[in-house]
Scaffold this motif. Sequence first.
Motif, short mmCIF file in Angstrom:
data_model
loop_
_atom_site.label_atom_id
_atom_site.label_comp_id
_atom_site.label_asym_id
_atom_site.label_seq_id
_atom_site.Cartn_x
_atom_site.Cartn_y
_atom_site.Cartn_z
N MET A 173 -6.04 13.11 -9.95
CA MET A 173 -5.15 12.05 -10.45
C MET A 173 -5.87 10.70 -10.43
SD MET A 173 -1.49 13.15 -8.79
CE MET A 173 -0.62 12.08 -9.94
N ILE A 174 -7.13 10.70 -10.85
CA ILE A 174 -7.97 9.52 -10.77
C ILE A 174 -7.37 8.34 -11.53
CG2 ILE A 174 -9.36 10.27 -12.76
CD1 ILE A 174 -10.64 8.32 -9.69
N GLU A 175 -6.61 8.61 -12.59
CA GLU A 175 -6.06 7.49 -13.37
C GLU A 175 -4.95 6.76 -12.63
OE1 GLU A 175 -3.08 9.79 -16.41
OE2 GLU A 175 -5.21 10.29 -16.49
N ASP A 176 -4.39 7.37 -11.58
CA ASP A 176 -3.32 6.73 -10.82
C ASP A 176 -3.71 6.33 -9.41
OD1 ASP A 176 -0.53 6.97 -12.33
OD2 ASP A 176 -1.68 8.78 -12.79
N MET A 177 -4.77 6.89 -8.87
CA MET A 177 -5.15 6.63 -7.49
C MET A 177 -6.15 5.47 -7.41
SD MET A 177 -3.48 8.85 -5.65
CE MET A 177 -2.14 8.76 -6.85
N ASP A 178 -5.98 4.60 -6.43
CA ASP A 178 -6.89 3.46 -6.25
C ASP A 178 -7.99 3.75 -5.24
OD1 ASP A 178 -5.75 1.04 -7.78
OD2 ASP A 178 -3.98 1.80 -6.74
N PHE A 179 -7.68 4.45 -4.14
CA PHE A 179 -8.63 4.52 -3.03
C PHE A 179 -8.66 5.93 -2.44
CE2 PHE A 179 -10.15 3.89 1.29
CZ PHE A 179 -11.20 3.00 1.10
N LEU B 223 0.85 -1.19 0.00
CA LEU B 223 0.00 0.00 0.00
C LEU B 223 0.89 1.24 0.00
CD1 LEU B 223 -2.52 -1.13 2.77
CD2 LEU B 223 -2.66 -1.52 0.30
N PHE B 224 0.50 2.24 -0.78
CA PHE B 224 1.26 3.48 -0.85
C PHE B 224 0.31 4.64 -0.57
CE2 PHE B 224 3.29 7.09 -3.01
CZ PHE B 224 4.55 7.03 -2.44
N VAL B 225 0.55 5.34 0.53
CA VAL B 225 -0.30 6.45 0.93
C VAL B 225 0.33 7.76 0.47
CG1 VAL B 225 -1.43 7.63 2.85
CG2 VAL B 225 -1.07 5.15 2.96
N THR B 226 -0.42 8.57 -0.26
CA THR B 226 0.10 9.84 -0.76
C THR B 226 -0.98 10.90 -0.65
OG1 THR B 226 1.04 10.99 -2.68
CG2 THR B 226 -0.53 9.22 -3.14
N VAL C 239 -7.62 -7.44 -5.56
CA VAL C 239 -6.29 -7.44 -6.18
C VAL C 239 -5.60 -8.77 -5.94
CG1 VAL C 239 -3.98 -6.39 -6.07
CG2 VAL C 239 -6.01 -4.92 -6.14
N ALA C 240 -5.71 -9.29 -4.72
CA ALA C 240 -5.10 -10.58 -4.41
C ALA C 240 -5.70 -11.69 -5.27
CB ALA C 240 -5.26 -10.90 -2.93
N ALA C 241 -6.98 -11.55 -5.61
CA ALA C 241 -7.66 -12.57 -6.42
C ALA C 241 -7.37 -12.41 -7.91
CB ALA C 241 -9.16 -12.51 -6.17
N GLY C 242 -6.64 -11.35 -8.31
CA GLY C 242 -6.25 -11.21 -9.71
C GLY C 242 -6.56 -9.89 -10.36
N ALA C 243 -7.43 -9.07 -9.75
CA ALA C 243 -7.70 -7.75 -10.32
C ALA C 243 -6.45 -6.90 -10.27
CB ALA C 243 -8.84 -7.07 -9.55
N GLN C 244 -6.27 -6.05 -11.27
CA GLN C 244 -5.08 -5.20 -11.32
C GLN C 244 -5.33 -3.89 -10.58
OE1 GLN C 244 -4.09 -4.85 -15.57
NE2 GLN C 244 -2.40 -6.27 -15.20
N SER C 245 -4.35 -3.48 -9.78
CA SER C 245 -4.39 -2.12 -9.22
C SER C 245 -4.12 -1.14 -10.35
CB SER C 245 -3.34 -1.96 -8.12
OG SER C 245 -2.04 -1.99 -8.67
N ARG C 246 -4.39 0.14 -10.12
CA ARG C 246 -4.19 1.11 -11.20
C ARG C 246 -2.73 1.21 -11.64
NH1 ARG C 246 -9.11 5.09 -9.53
NH2 ARG C 246 -10.59 4.14 -10.97
N PRO C 247 -1.75 1.27 -10.73
CA PRO C 247 -0.36 1.27 -11.21
C PRO C 247 -0.01 0.02 -12.00
CG PRO C 247 -0.46 1.99 -8.92
CD PRO C 247 -1.82 1.48 -9.27
N VAL D 147 -0.98 -0.60 -4.40
CA VAL D 147 -2.31 -0.02 -4.27
C VAL D 147 -2.15 1.37 -3.67
CG1 VAL D 147 -4.57 -0.21 -3.17
CG2 VAL D 147 -3.42 -2.27 -4.01
N LYS D 148 -2.60 2.40 -4.40
CA LYS D 148 -2.41 3.78 -3.96
C LYS D 148 -3.63 4.29 -3.19
CE LYS D 148 1.09 5.59 -6.97
NZ LYS D 148 0.87 5.15 -8.34
N VAL D 149 -3.36 4.80 -1.99
CA VAL D 149 -4.38 5.35 -1.11
C VAL D 149 -4.09 6.83 -0.90
CG1 VAL D 149 -5.39 5.25 1.21
CG2 VAL D 149 -4.60 3.13 0.09
N THR D 150 -5.07 7.68 -1.04
CA THR D 150 -4.88 9.10 -0.75
C THR D 150 -5.94 9.57 0.25
OG1 THR D 150 -4.69 11.35 -1.64
CG2 THR D 150 -6.26 9.87 -2.73
N GLY D 151 -5.49 10.43 1.17
CA GLY D 151 -6.42 11.05 2.10
C GLY D 151 -6.97 12.36 1.60
#
Length: 404
Positions: free
Chosen positions: A338-344, A309-312, A370-378, A326-330
């Motif tokens: 940056m919707i094309e790069d942020m996941d959550f 997880l990457f919090v930015t 993601v663990a089941a196979g879905a791709q995160s945005r990055p 997996v990108k998380v932003t507060g």
Amino acid sequence: MNDLRETTWTGHLRGDGRKGIRNLVLVIYTVECAAHVAQAIAAGEPDTQVIGFPGCYDNPYAIRLILSLARHPNVGAVLAVGLGCEYTQPARIADVVERSGRPAASFFIQDVGGTRSSIDKGKAIVADLRAQIAREVPRVPMGFADLTIGCECGGSDGTSGLVGNPTVGAFFDRLVDAGGTAIVEEIVEMIGLSDIIFDRAVDVRARGELETAYAKAVRYCQEVRQYSVSPGNFAGGLTTIEEKSMGAFAKSGSRPIQGVIKVGETPPWPGLWVMDSVPDPHFMGFGYTNPNDTEGIMDLISGGSQVVLFVTGRGSVIGSPVAPLVKVTGNSRTYRRMIEDMDFDAGRVLTGAVSLDAAALELADMIGAVAAGAQSRPEALGHREYFVMYKHQDEPQTRRECEK
């Protein structure tokens, strides 16, 4: 999903008993001179990624990190490619990988004849390795108890400490309660919080490990005359290293800290762990502690994290090899911008749209997918940034070795 133990998917079983969420072929180059050929070998190949070490001379820290990535639970097979002049020998990497129960191959470019012939040879090897692991690697049930998840933060602003990192911390509490493993690092972003950190230790041993790592980080920052706070952090509303540290440490949640591990060392039992990536003091002039976010992510992956997880707060456009990022932003404005790069979007907690607990459970659902196979945005964008540097760290003495 209130109980993470109820969620399962199918993973890939490795010889050491760990389970991977991907079944990758990893191409490793052993000197920068071989980087172009390695990148070309991996280009266009499904489920194939590349990392490498730029230096011509060996560095034990870097080699330990590379070998950890080569035996990562998400990696099924390895091709090591060298030029032929360097100290780091591709065949030795392949031998270590094979002893871990994974198929591996290696060659020197100088022995093959040049760029085009090496690329052709490498692609043929990768195709064979990919077919072999598709046939031979067992598929098994997997759940959150089988996961190790790391967390890094970068491009922080005021929202990172208010809701970005706390959302991850609330998720990490649930992960640990479900029998999983969480890793946080960035000890230089814990400065000013010694009493708070030490009081989280599970026992006297863990407290001693935290005290040693913390003292080393303070010494390091004093010697290089720089703390882990930047103009970008100031622009985002942070004012001091202590303020940034409070926000950064929030990603650890509230569960007891089991102890400290070093780069390339996997946690010996489940729970919450702190990773020490700071250079050891007797050779402090050689290497830096995480000169960029990419290295910190690589460190976490070297500890066996199948997901990072990457919090930015201000935004980021990096990814990672081997383990999905997996990108998380507060910051909801950053999420929209940056919707094309942020996941959550954890910024919804600030507005009251969701509670912290609800956000943590939503994040758990996303990680499970993601663990089941879905791709995160990055991952979907093809971001596979990596950084392996020269650094000095003593070889870790694992607790299992100490008990023998």
